[in-house]
Every structure is written in structure tokens, then in C-alpha cells.
Write an enzyme that holds these catalytic residues in place. Structure first.
Site, PDB file in Angstrom:
ATOM      1  N   TYR A 441       0.818  -1.221   0.000  1.00 34.50           N
ATOM      2  CA  TYR A 441       0.000   0.000   0.000  1.00 34.50           C
ATOM      3  C   TYR A 441       0.849   1.268   0.000  1.00 34.50           C
ATOM      4  O   TYR A 441       2.061   1.214   0.143  1.00 34.50           O
ATOM      5  CB  TYR A 441      -1.050   0.006   1.095  1.00 34.50           C
ATOM      6  CG  TYR A 441      -0.663  -0.090   2.553  1.00 34.50           C
ATOM      7  CD1 TYR A 441       0.621   0.154   3.023  1.00 34.50           C
ATOM      8  CD2 TYR A 441      -1.649  -0.412   3.485  1.00 34.50           C
ATOM      9  CE1 TYR A 441       0.918   0.078   4.368  1.00 34.50           C
ATOM     10  CE2 TYR A 441      -1.363  -0.493   4.837  1.00 34.50           C
ATOM     11  CZ  TYR A 441      -0.077  -0.243   5.275  1.00 34.50           C
ATOM     12  OH  TYR A 441       0.198  -0.314   6.619  1.00 34.50           O
ATOM     13  N   GLU A 442       0.173   2.400  -0.225  1.00 35.51           N
ATOM     14  CA  GLU A 442       0.833   3.699  -0.443  1.00 35.51           C
ATOM     15  C   GLU A 442       1.795   3.662  -1.621  1.00 35.51           C
ATOM     16  O   GLU A 442       2.826   4.328  -1.633  1.00 35.51           O
ATOM     17  CB  GLU A 442       1.568   4.149   0.829  1.00 35.51           C
ATOM     18  CG  GLU A 442       0.657   4.509   1.989  1.00 35.51           C
ATOM     19  CD  GLU A 442      -0.187   5.739   1.724  1.00 35.51           C
ATOM     20  OE1 GLU A 442       0.185   6.556   0.865  1.00 35.51           O
ATOM     21  OE2 GLU A 442      -1.250   5.869   2.368  1.00 35.51           O
ATOM     22  N   GLY A 443       1.446   2.889  -2.636  1.00 36.99           N
ATOM     23  CA  GLY A 443       2.299   2.736  -3.808  1.00 36.99           C
ATOM     24  C   GLY A 443       3.199   1.535  -3.640  1.00 36.99           C
ATOM     25  O   GLY A 443       4.068   1.513  -2.762  1.00 36.99           O
TER      26      GLY A 443
END
Length: 592
Positions: A441-443
Site C-alpha cells: 500500500y501507499e504505492g
């Protein structure tokens, strides 16, 4: 699972002896007013007590229980509500928040230490205040004064929570193709409709209101990412007097059944003509959201570090107590049937790898936090610009490298336990499951590597990279002879990274595929070299340290282990990069 103990001594070492943050704060009036050594020491001590005493004991049971969804409502595990209230009442949600709206105003270098402690205590618990703090950053930077005044005080105080609603079923990394729509209505508000998935803390019972930051497109928006706007959409509408009004048109359709972080509510959120308010300018929502991304991505990196620290603490306790076989050189614990497993070379290899990566990661996360503080608070334009460029360069490394190594360290900790590490009651397998999401997550980490290689290195023509390289070269040039055992291999590692950077820049001119082919291994070479720089700085501080001989001796021994056993990884990684993109395209699609 062993009791969690906040690594306060190591944190004080970094802040006071390695980076001398007080001297830097003295040059920044906005920080000089709120941050001093005594205040910060008291904050970290209190955070350590809270996380160890109130949050860490909940982790195992909360993982077993998970969150409960019923008819759009989510209930968090037993004990979370009480712990969150205690956390909020202490002001910890707003530790880095703007003082004019009720936050503590602490620099990122301080809040980063608090983040590590809460996430080491319970990664799932730590996500709730983390998302709120991230939403506050975007609101503070881009929302109108009226929205700030109406929402930030209750969010900083923990009375209200926040979430970030970006991802849709068909749109993850490629946010330009989102379908959520926002339609203007009379009075200046908007009606927001669409579905968002994977929304951390989208619904829960910890606060009386949840403030969603939602990416959506206006009716006349241009295509792609340039047509994204950002909207503030509360769960409950807020009356002019600040009281809660009617329920808004937003509801949780379900929660995800996940590999880890079971106690964190990961929600499908449905917006049905929900009332929302524009944050920032039309069609510039992605830029507004990225204001907090540098902070959030460092925060996710810190989650990887925190998981590794918790795993190490468990493993070192176990290795000191578990009796199996005798030392290769003969019995050590002669009064016992076997020696503790810490005598065995392979166990020491794993423990020292964990220790070196954790302490190097803490130094790196603190170093990146210092760049964020300089970019935000320095009164010198040139200093701010340099820090901003360093933040741009280092953020993808912080997110990806810290979390990749977080998985490695939690797996090492599990391995130290042997068969017990695979059994749930010991807690090690939970850390492996929990930390795995941080690479996604978050890229995803692959996207972070592509960002580093494509946008930050190749995209700047190597200029951003040179900011970092020049700083390391400056350190090496002033290092005395007593630091030679560290500065010399650091210089060799920097030469390897210089050469690799130049090679990719050259190759990318003729074949754009080389950027993606090199990106992951390049990021790791960069990360190991950055750790070497910080380990050399820690060794320098340890050599100068007075008193506390065991601590400084441990620091120097760990530094020597890092340079001898971990830094050499850069050579195989560099060879992989220089193999080029051709081996990736030897098979046709049908041959996979």
C-alpha cells in the site's frame, strides 16, 4: 510474544549525538519555540510508556479477534476503543499538528519516533491515528481557512478520525482513470458519488466522526490525472456551531478479509450523493494529496522498521532462553543440558542482521524526517530547495527499502524461533503477515523503485542524486583516520553507486525499458549505500561517546558487522542491473 520496550536509548543517540537536532532547531524559529531537548525527551519517554503499557498488550488478541462488520457498521477488537481514547487524550494524534489548531507542533523527526513506537506496539492500531494525521496534513496545506477551523481541532484531538479514499476497483496505481464523480450544487458544496476500496479506517467505532478525503472528478474535468480534484466528505455533517448533524451519504459496504493487520478496518466505501467540500483547486487534487504522500510514505517505511524492531526484541529474548545443542567451541552453559541458541553462528547471523538493519533503518528514517523538517521550517530558500530535492529523492527509498527489509527482519525473527515461529501464540508469524502489506500500500515497492529511477534520477538528469552523493563525499573527506575502517568502504560503495547511476542514465537514452529493468535493484543499492553512510556517522558518534560503554561498543560492533556482511550485497545487485533489460524480454508472452 515478549513485552515491547521502546528503543529510547537508540532514539536519543540519533537525535542528540548523531544528528544534534537541537542545534538545527535553534536555526528554525518555528521549531525553536516548541522543540527543545528536555521537552522531546519527555515526549518520547511518555510515548514509550503508553505504547508498551496500553497498546502492545492488545496486539495478539486483536489479531485473533479482528474487526467486525454488520449493516455498514464496523466494531474494532476488544480494548482498542479504550486504548485509542487514552492515546487521543494524550494528544498523540496531533503530535505533529499545527499548534494554532490544537496540535503539539513537533517536528517530523520527533513524530517519526512516536510513529515507530506505536506501530511496533501494534501495526493495526497505529494505522488509525496515522491516517488521521495524513488527512490533517492535506487539509492544513490546501483547505480553506473555514474548513481548517471546522475540522482540524477535532481531528488533532482524536475526537474525529480521517481517511484517504483513493483506490477504486479498477484504478490503483493509475488514478487518472477513477470514476468517482463530484457535482457542484448551490451553496458551494458538491455531491460525491462512487465506490472506493482498500480504505484503511474508512469505518470504525473509535471516534464520533470520520472525515474522508476523496479523489473524484468534476463533470468537465480533463482526462487523466490532470482532472482529479480532492474533496472533504464527513461521515456526519457538521453544523455551523460545530455539533454533529445528519448522517452523510457515505457508508461501508464491507470490510476485507486479509492476510494480516486483522485489527485494522480495510473498507469498501460507497459514496451516494454525499455532501463534500473542495480541498484546494479544481483538477489539482492529486497534487494536494501528494502533499502528505512524502510524510505518509515515510510513515509506511517506519511501519516496516517498527515490525522489524518488534521481531528482533522477541527473537533476542527467545535466543537467550532457548536451549539447543552445544556451542561449536564447547559447552558454555555447563550447568544446563544445552546452550542457549544465541551461541550458534547462524543464529547470531540472523540476530545481527536484524539489529544492523533496524538500527540503520532508524537512522535513515530520522535522516529523511530531518529533510522534511528543513524543507518545511528553514528560513533560507536555498536550504529549503535542497531539502525538498532530497525529500523527493529519498522518499521512495524510505518507503520501499525500509519495508523490504522489514519483511526480511520479521522472517529472520520467525526463523530464530524455529517451529515455534510458525505457531500463532508466539506472535512472530503475525509480524510477518502484518508487515507484508507495507510493501504494497501507499504505492507498491515496484512503483516506488520506478519513481526513484525514472522520475528522480533519470528525470532530473542525475541532479537529485548528486545532492546526496556530494553530502556523502563531504563526510568522507572530513572523516579522520580513526574512522577509516568505515569511511573507506563507504567511499567504495559510493563509487559503485556513482557508476551504476551513470550506467543507467546512459542506457536510458537509447532504451526506455532500462529504467524499469534497473529500478528495484538500483533502489536497493542506493539503500544499502545510504545505510552505510549513516552507519559511518553512527560509528563516528560512538567513537566520541563517553560513558555507557556497552552501548557504544555494541554500536561499533554492529557497524562492523554491517560493513563486513551486509554492504557487500550491493555487488550482486549491481551486476543484476548491468545485465540490462534484454533478459526480461527473451520469452514471448505465450512462453511464460
Amino acid at each position: 510474544m515478549a513485552d515491547y520496550k521502546a528503543p529510547l536509548r537508540d532514539m536519543r543517540f540519533l537525535l542528540n549525538e548523531v544528528f544534534d537536532v537541537s542545534a538545527q532547531w535553534a536555526q528554525m524559529p518555528a521549531l525553536a519555540e516548541v522543540a527543545d531537548a528536555d521537552t522531546v525527551a519527555a515526549i518520547l519517554e511518555a510515548a514509550g510508556e503508553l505504547t508498551a503499557g496500553a497498546i502492545a498488550p492488545l496486539s495478539r488478541a486483536a489479531d485473533e479477534e479482528g474487526c467486525h462488520w454488520h449493516n455498514t457498521e464496523v466494531k474494532t477488537p476488544k480494548g482498542f476503543l479504550e486504548a485509542y481514547q487514552q492515546y487521543a487524550e494524550g494528544g498523540w494524534v496531533g503530535v505533529g499538528g499545527a499548534p494554532e489548531h490544537g496540535g503539539m507542533g513537533m517536528p517530523k523527526v520527533v513524530s517519526a519516533q512516536v510513529e515507530e513506537m506505536v506501530n511496533a506496539a501494534s501495526l493495526a492500531f497505529g494505522l488509525y491515528p496515522m491516517l488521521t494525521a495524513g488527512a490533517c496534513l492535506a487539509i492544513y496545506a490546501h483547505a480553506s481557512e473555514a474548513l481548517k477551523a471546522a475540522y482540524l481541532p477535532n481531528m488533532y484531538s482524536g475526537v474525529w478520525a480521517g481517511s484517504m479514499c483513493l483506490t477504486e476497483p479498477h484504478a490503483g496505481t493509475d488514478l487518472g482513470i477513477i470514476r468517482t464523480r463530484a457535482t457542484p450544487v448551490a451553496g458551494g458544496s458538491y455531491k460525491v458519488s462512487g465506490t472506493k476500496i482498500f480504505i484503511t479506517g474508512g469505518e470504525h467505532d473509535l471516534t464520533e466522526n470520520i472525515i474522508h478525503l476523496v479523489l473524484a472528478k468534476l463533470p468537465d474535468a480533463p482526462p487523466g490525472p490532470k482532472g482529479i480534484s480532492l474533496f472533504l466528505v464527513p461521515k456526519f455533517l457538521v453544523n455551523p456551531d460545530g455539533s454533529l448533524g445528519a448522517r452523510n451519504g457515505v457508508a461501508c459496504g464491507s470490510i476485507e478479509h486479509k492476510m494480516g493487520i486483522q485489527a485494522s478496518a480495510t473498507c469498501v466505501m460507497n459514496f451516494d450523493d454525499a455532501e463534500g467540500y473542495l480541498v484546494g483547486e479544481e483538477n489539482k487534487g492529486l497534487a494536494a494529496m501528494f502533499t502528505m504522500m512524502n510524510y505518509e510514505r515515510l510513515g509506511v517505511g517506519i511501519q516496516g522498521l517498527a515490525s522489524g524492531e518488534r521481531s528482533y526484541q522477541n527473537a533476542i529474548d527467545y535466543a537467550r532462553e532457548r536451549l539447543q545443542s552445544r556451542s561449536p567451541t564447547g559447552a558454555v552453559a555447563k550447568d544446563k543440558v544445552a546452550d542457549p541458541i544465541i551461541v550458534h553462528p547462524d543464529v547470531r547471523r540472523m540476530l545481527l542482521t536484524m539489529k544492523a538493519l533496524n538500527e540503520g533503518g532508524r537512522a535513515f528514517s530520522t535522516y529523511v524526517a530531518l529533510q522534511l523538517d528543513t524543507a518545511k521550517f528553514s528560513e533560507h530558500p536555498a536550504e529549503r530547495q535542497r531539502a525538498e530535492e532530497m525529500v523527493a529523492l529519498l522518499t521512495p527509498v524510505a518507503k520501499a527499502f525500509l519495508t523490504d527489509l522489514g519483511l526480511e527482519t520479521t522472517v529472520h525473527g520467525q526463523q530464530v524461533f524455529g517451529g515455534h515461529g510458525y505457531i500463532r501464540e508466539w506472535g512472530q508469524e503475525q509480524l510477518v503477515r502484518d508487515v507484508r502489506i507495507t510493501q504494497i500500500y501507499e504505492g507498491t515497492n515496484g512503483i516506488q523503485a520506478l519513481d526513484l529511477m525514472g522520475r528522480k534520477v533519470v528525470g532530473s538528469g542525475g541532479a537529485y542524486y548528486q545532492r546526496f552523493a556530494e553530502e556523502v563525499r563531504g563526510f568522507i573527506s572530513t572523516a579522520g583516520s580513526e574512522l577509516g575502517e568505515f569511511s573507506q568502504p563507504l567511499g567504495a560503495a559510493l563509487e559503485t553507486l556513482d557508476s551504476l547511476t551513470a550506467w543507467v542514465l546512459d542506457q536510458a537514452r537509447n532504451d526506455p525499458r532500462e529504467i524499469g529493468a534497473a529500478s528495484v535493484e538500483y533502489l536497493h543499492v542506493f539503500g544499502y549505500t545510504a545505510y552505510a553512510y549513516l552507519w559511518a556517522r553512527m560509528a563516528q558518534a560512538a567513537l566520541r561517546g563517553e560513558g555507557d560503554e556497552d552501548f557504544y561498543a555494541s554500536k561499533l560492533g554492529t557497524a562492523r558487522f554491517y560493513f563486513a556482511r551486509l554492504l557487500p550485497r550491493i555487488h550482486s545487485l549491481s551486476a543484476s542491473v548491468k545485465a540490462g533489460s534484454a533478459p526480461l524480454y527473451l520469452l514471448s508472452e505465450a512462453q511464460f
